[in-house]
Design a protein around this motif. Structure first.
Motif, short mmCIF file in Angstrom:
data_model
loop_
_atom_site.label_atom_id
_atom_site.label_comp_id
_atom_site.label_asym_id
_atom_site.label_seq_id
_atom_site.Cartn_x
_atom_site.Cartn_y
_atom_site.Cartn_z
N UNK A 211 -9.72 -5.73 16.81
CA UNK A 211 -9.90 -5.10 15.51
C UNK A 211 -10.58 -3.74 15.60
N UNK A 212 -11.17 -3.42 16.73
CA UNK A 212 -11.84 -2.12 16.88
C UNK A 212 -10.82 -1.00 16.89
N UNK A 213 -11.09 0.07 16.12
CA UNK A 213 -10.10 1.15 16.01
C UNK A 213 -9.89 1.95 17.29
N UNK A 214 -10.88 2.10 18.13
CA UNK A 214 -10.76 2.92 19.33
C UNK A 214 -10.57 2.11 20.61
N UNK A 215 -10.05 0.93 20.47
CA UNK A 215 -9.87 0.09 21.65
C UNK A 215 -8.67 0.57 22.46
N UNK A 216 -8.68 0.26 23.73
CA UNK A 216 -7.56 0.57 24.60
C UNK A 216 -6.51 -0.52 24.41
N UNK A 217 -5.30 -0.14 24.01
CA UNK A 217 -4.29 -1.19 23.79
C UNK A 217 -3.92 -1.89 25.08
N UNK A 218 -3.66 -3.19 24.96
CA UNK A 218 -3.21 -3.95 26.12
C UNK A 218 -1.73 -3.67 26.36
N UNK A 219 -1.33 -3.79 27.62
CA UNK A 219 0.08 -3.62 27.95
C UNK A 219 0.89 -4.74 27.30
N UNK A 220 2.00 -4.40 26.67
CA UNK A 220 2.80 -5.48 26.06
C UNK A 220 3.42 -6.36 27.13
N UNK A 221 3.57 -7.62 26.81
CA UNK A 221 4.21 -8.57 27.72
C UNK A 221 5.71 -8.36 27.62
#
Length: 124
Positions: free
Chosen positions: A105-115
């Motif tokens: 939910x954090x706005x500045x998080x690093x997105x995880x690689x999609x599966x």
């Protein structure tokens, strides 16, 4: 007062996290087992397991979860050791999932690689 329990107790031989006594000691499980009514059980659970819940609604949800875990444990005639492990398993899993949701939910998080879709998987 509530006794703080180290959540990641180390197994003396393997050096891996151990769940036994990680959240509830034998004495605490025995206190829960000695509680005869729903209100008594919920009172002990509130003291032992939900002090970290700041919001009343979250506290109530955790109380219900832990009450049902104890009920399940009693139905299956779990001893103190199995009850302790069951509580630790659920409590630690719940805490990790809540933390994961907060991170997402954090706005500045690093997105995880999609599966990748399963259709791209050719072998295991």
């Amino acid at each position: 007062g509530v006794v703080s329990i180290v959540c990641l107790a180390r197994h003396p031989y393997m050096g891996v996290p151990a769940l036994l006594w990680a959240e509830l000691t034998a004495e605490q499980v025995e206190r829960l087992e000695a509680a005869a009514t729903r209100e008594e059980v919920r009172g002990v659970l509130a003291e032992l397991c939900t002090s970290e819940a700041k919001h009343p609604q979250r506290r109530e949800i955790l109380l219900e979860l832990y009450f049902n875990l104890l009920h399940f444990s009693r139905q299956r005639r779990f001893g103190t050791e199995k009850t302790s492990v069951l509580f630790a398993l659920f409590k630690q899993t719940h805490e990790e999932m809540v933390e994961l949701k907060v991170d997402e939910a954090r706005p500045n998080r690093t997105p995880r690689r999609p599966v990748p879709p399963a259709s791209r998987w050719t072998s295991f």
